[in-house]
Design a protein around this motif. Structure first.
Motif, PDB file in Angstrom:
ATOM      1  N   ARG A  28       1.047  -1.264  -0.089  1.00  0.00           N
ATOM      2  CA  ARG A  28       0.050   0.095   0.049  1.00  0.00           C
ATOM      3  C   ARG A  28       0.877   1.401  -0.089  1.00  0.00           C
ATOM      4  O   ARG A  28       0.059   2.352  -0.346  1.00  0.00           O
ATOM      5  CB  ARG A  28      -0.770   0.027   1.175  1.00  0.00           C
ATOM      6  N   SER A  29       2.117   1.052   0.108  1.00  0.00           N
ATOM      7  CA  SER A  29       3.302   2.164   0.186  1.00  0.00           C
ATOM      8  C   SER A  29       3.004   2.889  -1.344  1.00  0.00           C
ATOM      9  O   SER A  29       3.394   4.142  -1.745  1.00  0.00           O
ATOM     10  CB  SER A  29       4.646   1.912   0.296  1.00  0.00           C
ATOM     11  N   VAL A  30       2.687   2.133  -2.387  1.00  0.00           N
ATOM     12  CA  VAL A  30       2.240   2.715  -3.734  1.00  0.00           C
ATOM     13  C   VAL A  30       1.471   3.840  -3.911  1.00  0.00           C
ATOM     14  O   VAL A  30       1.709   4.489  -4.765  1.00  0.00           O
ATOM     15  CB  VAL A  30       2.209   1.442  -4.737  1.00  0.00           C
ATOM     16  N   TYR A  31       0.632   4.063  -2.746  1.00  0.00           N
ATOM     17  CA  TYR A  31      -0.131   5.285  -3.014  1.00  0.00           C
ATOM     18  C   TYR A  31       0.550   6.605  -2.583  1.00  0.00           C
ATOM     19  O   TYR A  31       1.383   6.503  -1.717  1.00  0.00           O
ATOM     20  CB  TYR A  31      -1.494   5.072  -1.834  1.00  0.00           C
ATOM     21  N   ALA A  32       0.240   7.561  -3.410  1.00  0.00           N
ATOM     22  CA  ALA A  32       0.601   8.898  -2.904  1.00  0.00           C
ATOM     23  C   ALA A  32       0.543   9.214  -1.676  1.00  0.00           C
ATOM     24  O   ALA A  32      -0.699   9.428  -0.909  1.00  0.00           O
ATOM     25  CB  ALA A  32       0.376   9.960  -3.771  1.00  0.00           C
ATOM     26  N   TRP A  33       1.599   9.512  -0.832  1.00  0.00           N
ATOM     27  CA  TRP A  33       1.482  10.054   0.451  1.00  0.00           C
ATOM     28  C   TRP A  33       1.125  11.432   0.704  1.00  0.00           C
ATOM     29  O   TRP A  33       1.572  12.421   0.004  1.00  0.00           O
ATOM     30  CB  TRP A  33       3.021   9.778   1.281  1.00  0.00           C
ATOM     31  N   LEU A  67      -1.391   7.414  -7.267  1.00  0.00           N
ATOM     32  CA  LEU A  67      -0.358   6.584  -7.075  1.00  0.00           C
ATOM     33  C   LEU A  67       1.086   7.398  -7.089  1.00  0.00           C
ATOM     34  O   LEU A  67       1.035   8.383  -7.802  1.00  0.00           O
ATOM     35  CB  LEU A  67      -0.047   5.391  -7.978  1.00  0.00           C
ATOM     36  N   VAL A  68       2.395   6.947  -6.653  1.00  0.00           N
ATOM     37  CA  VAL A  68       3.568   7.354  -6.633  1.00  0.00           C
ATOM     38  C   VAL A  68       4.195   7.029  -7.964  1.00  0.00           C
ATOM     39  O   VAL A  68       3.571   6.077  -8.636  1.00  0.00           O
ATOM     40  CB  VAL A  68       4.562   6.864  -5.689  1.00  0.00           C
ATOM     41  N   PRO A  69       5.117   7.959  -8.472  1.00  0.00           N
ATOM     42  CA  PRO A  69       5.732   7.447 -10.024  1.00  0.00           C
ATOM     43  C   PRO A  69       6.649   6.534  -9.739  1.00  0.00           C
ATOM     44  O   PRO A  69       7.034   6.223  -8.677  1.00  0.00           O
ATOM     45  CB  PRO A  69       6.315   8.798 -10.092  1.00  0.00           C
ATOM     46  N   PRO A  70       6.784   5.515 -10.686  1.00  0.00           N
ATOM     47  CA  PRO A  70       7.872   4.276 -10.594  1.00  0.00           C
ATOM     48  C   PRO A  70       9.269   4.972 -10.477  1.00  0.00           C
ATOM     49  O   PRO A  70       9.604   6.060 -10.588  1.00  0.00           O
ATOM     50  CB  PRO A  70       7.442   3.728 -11.689  1.00  0.00           C
ATOM     51  N   ILE A 114      10.038   1.772  -6.023  1.00  0.00           N
ATOM     52  CA  ILE A 114      10.313   0.511  -6.708  1.00  0.00           C
ATOM     53  C   ILE A 114       9.188  -0.345  -6.531  1.00  0.00           C
ATOM     54  O   ILE A 114       9.219  -1.130  -7.464  1.00  0.00           O
ATOM     55  CB  ILE A 114      11.714  -0.123  -6.093  1.00  0.00           C
ATOM     56  N   LYS A 115       8.417  -0.361  -5.630  1.00  0.00           N
ATOM     57  CA  LYS A 115       7.158  -1.372  -5.519  1.00  0.00           C
ATOM     58  C   LYS A 115       6.162  -1.081  -6.695  1.00  0.00           C
ATOM     59  O   LYS A 115       5.485  -1.754  -7.304  1.00  0.00           O
ATOM     60  CB  LYS A 115       6.490  -1.203  -4.239  1.00  0.00           C
ATOM     61  N   ARG A 116       6.144   0.649  -7.209  1.00  0.00           N
ATOM     62  CA  ARG A 116       5.152   0.700  -8.003  1.00  0.00           C
ATOM     63  C   ARG A 116       5.898   0.315  -9.537  1.00  0.00           C
ATOM     64  O   ARG A 116       4.988  -0.001 -10.359  1.00  0.00           O
ATOM     65  CB  ARG A 116       4.904   2.155  -7.944  1.00  0.00           C
ATOM     66  N   ALA A 154       5.803  -3.542 -14.046  1.00  0.00           N
ATOM     67  CA  ALA A 154       6.644  -4.511 -14.891  1.00  0.00           C
ATOM     68  C   ALA A 154       5.670  -5.656 -14.950  1.00  0.00           C
ATOM     69  O   ALA A 154       5.616  -6.411 -16.131  1.00  0.00           O
ATOM     70  CB  ALA A 154       7.828  -4.951 -14.277  1.00  0.00           C
ATOM     71  N   ALA A 155       5.021  -6.104 -13.836  1.00  0.00           N
ATOM     72  CA  ALA A 155       4.413  -7.192 -13.971  1.00  0.00           C
ATOM     73  C   ALA A 155       2.924  -7.016 -14.957  1.00  0.00           C
ATOM     74  O   ALA A 155       2.468  -7.662 -15.730  1.00  0.00           O
ATOM     75  CB  ALA A 155       3.601  -7.413 -12.631  1.00  0.00           C
ATOM     76  N   ILE A 156       2.431  -5.736 -14.987  1.00  0.00           N
ATOM     77  CA  ILE A 156       1.434  -5.346 -16.093  1.00  0.00           C
ATOM     78  C   ILE A 156       1.843  -5.410 -17.435  1.00  0.00           C
ATOM     79  O   ILE A 156       1.143  -5.474 -18.374  1.00  0.00           O
ATOM     80  CB  ILE A 156       0.951  -4.121 -15.538  1.00  0.00           C
ATOM     81  N   GLU A 157       3.087  -4.741 -17.574  1.00  0.00           N
ATOM     82  CA  GLU A 157       3.689  -4.708 -18.953  1.00  0.00           C
ATOM     83  C   GLU A 157       3.576  -6.140 -19.684  1.00  0.00           C
ATOM     84  O   GLU A 157       3.431  -6.325 -20.782  1.00  0.00           O
ATOM     85  CB  GLU A 157       4.934  -4.125 -18.977  1.00  0.00           C
ATOM     86  N   HIS A 158       3.904  -7.252 -18.849  1.00  0.00           N
ATOM     87  CA  HIS A 158       4.136  -8.399 -19.538  1.00  0.00           C
ATOM     88  C   HIS A 158       3.250  -9.555 -19.420  1.00  0.00           C
ATOM     89  O   HIS A 158       2.824 -10.539 -20.233  1.00  0.00           O
ATOM     90  CB  HIS A 158       5.475  -9.070 -18.947  1.00  0.00           C
TER      91      HIS A 158
END
Length: 328
Positions: free
Chosen positions: A97-102, A114-117, A127-129, A134-138
């Protein structure tokens, strides 16, 4: 199901392997070999994902699903997702859940900003984002993003719940950070594992907040469960946040799990988990999580393993004693 777990020997990865084996799934793990795979029937492969040929052991193999618990350079997720996209049905990336903008707004759902990658290892959220992307891309809609929050339970190697159990087991007056009714939101590692496997079996994709409903536990119910599990003669001395903070005590690190009321607490402990609940997330009682963690701690001699990439947690005994004396 033919399942590949990238990692598979510590905390989250281990819980996933154990749950999959219990279901009768055919499980393969790929890791660096720093820890031994103990589950019978699991195929253990060696490979360092940060090395150029780190995935060579996967050549010629295919899987129905993959679970990836990687927390560092997103290039490792890119490499594995790219290699496996044509030979695996789906890809579950255990994100955060750290990927959400703080700070994430109170009650934030999966559509929050969301935070930028990033590929900067000092930027955990970034890095989590990047790993998610990366998972979505592939894998596209075959990518399952498991946005975990606070994870507790047996085998924990961060030191949050083990610290509280060890401290309360020592007995005496224990500084209990208030308010006692402060709601907590976390997920037992075994509940995370079971939901992830259920989601993979059902062919789910997309992002899911994976924590218990807000208020599933409170500081009071958590610490009371610690006292009950250990059988210690500890006296919980509840204190308001202000004197604790004024003494320079750091929430979350000096007093693990605890965050005082306010913006940071809301961002961490009020996530909207209706999507996960609607798809079968079941959360066991806090007393069960605590008791099972204590039983595990005792089985290994009372000293929890500590991740080498995380600092030790917990309040210095002298600091606690001094603060308790001032609160008298």
């Amino acid at each position: 199901m033919r399942l590949l777990v990238l990692g598979g020997t510590e905390f989250v990865g281990r819980a996933v392997v154990e749950a999959a084996v219990a279901r009768g799934w055919r499980v393969t793990v790929l890791n660096r070999g720093r820890h031994t795979v103990t589950q019978a029937g699991v195929v253990s492969l060696r490979g360092d994902r940060t090395a150029p040929d780190g995935l060579a052991a996967l050549s010629g193999r295919s899987f129905d699903a993959v679970v990836d618990t990687w927390s560092w350079a997103p290039s490792a997720v890119t490499a594995s997702a790219s290699l496996l996209s044509s030979v695996a049905g789906s890809y579950a990336y255990v994100s955060s859940r750290s990927v959400y903008a703080w700070p994430a707004p109170r009650g934030a759902a999966e559509d929050a900003p969301l935070v930028p990658p990033s590929d900067d290892l000092a930027d955990y959220a970034g890095i989590k984002r990047a790993g998610e992307l990366a998972a979505i891309e592939h894998f596209g809609d075959r990518a399952l993003l498991v946005r975990a929050g606070l994870i507790l339970g047996p085998q924990e190697n961060v030191g949050r719940l083990p610290w509280w159990l060890t401290r309360i087991a020592r007995g005496g007056d224990v500084l209990a950070p208030g308010p006692a009714s402060l709601p907590l939101q976390y997920v037992d590692v075994r509940d995370l594992a079971e939901w992830t496997l259920d989601a993979l079996a059902a062919g789910l994709g997309g992002a899911y907040n994976l924590v218990s409903p807000p208020g599933h536990a409170t500081m009071s119910s958590l610490l009371a469960a610690c006292a009950d599990a250990t059988g210690a003669s500890a006296a919980l001395r509840w204190a308001d946040p202000e004197p604790i903070l004024d003494a320079g005590v750091e929430p979350w690190t000096d007093l693990p799990i605890w965050l005082p009321p306010g913006e940071t607490h809301d961002a961490m402990h009020t996530s909207d988990v209706s999507r996960a609940l609607a798809t079968g997330l079941r959360c066991r009682p806090v007393a069960e999580t605590v008791a099972d963690t204590w039983a595990w701690l005792r089985s290994i001699g009372g000293v929890a393993p500590q991740r080498d990439d995380r600092p030790p947690l917990g309040l210095d005994p002298d600091t606690e004693a001094a603060l308790l004396k001032r609160l008298t």
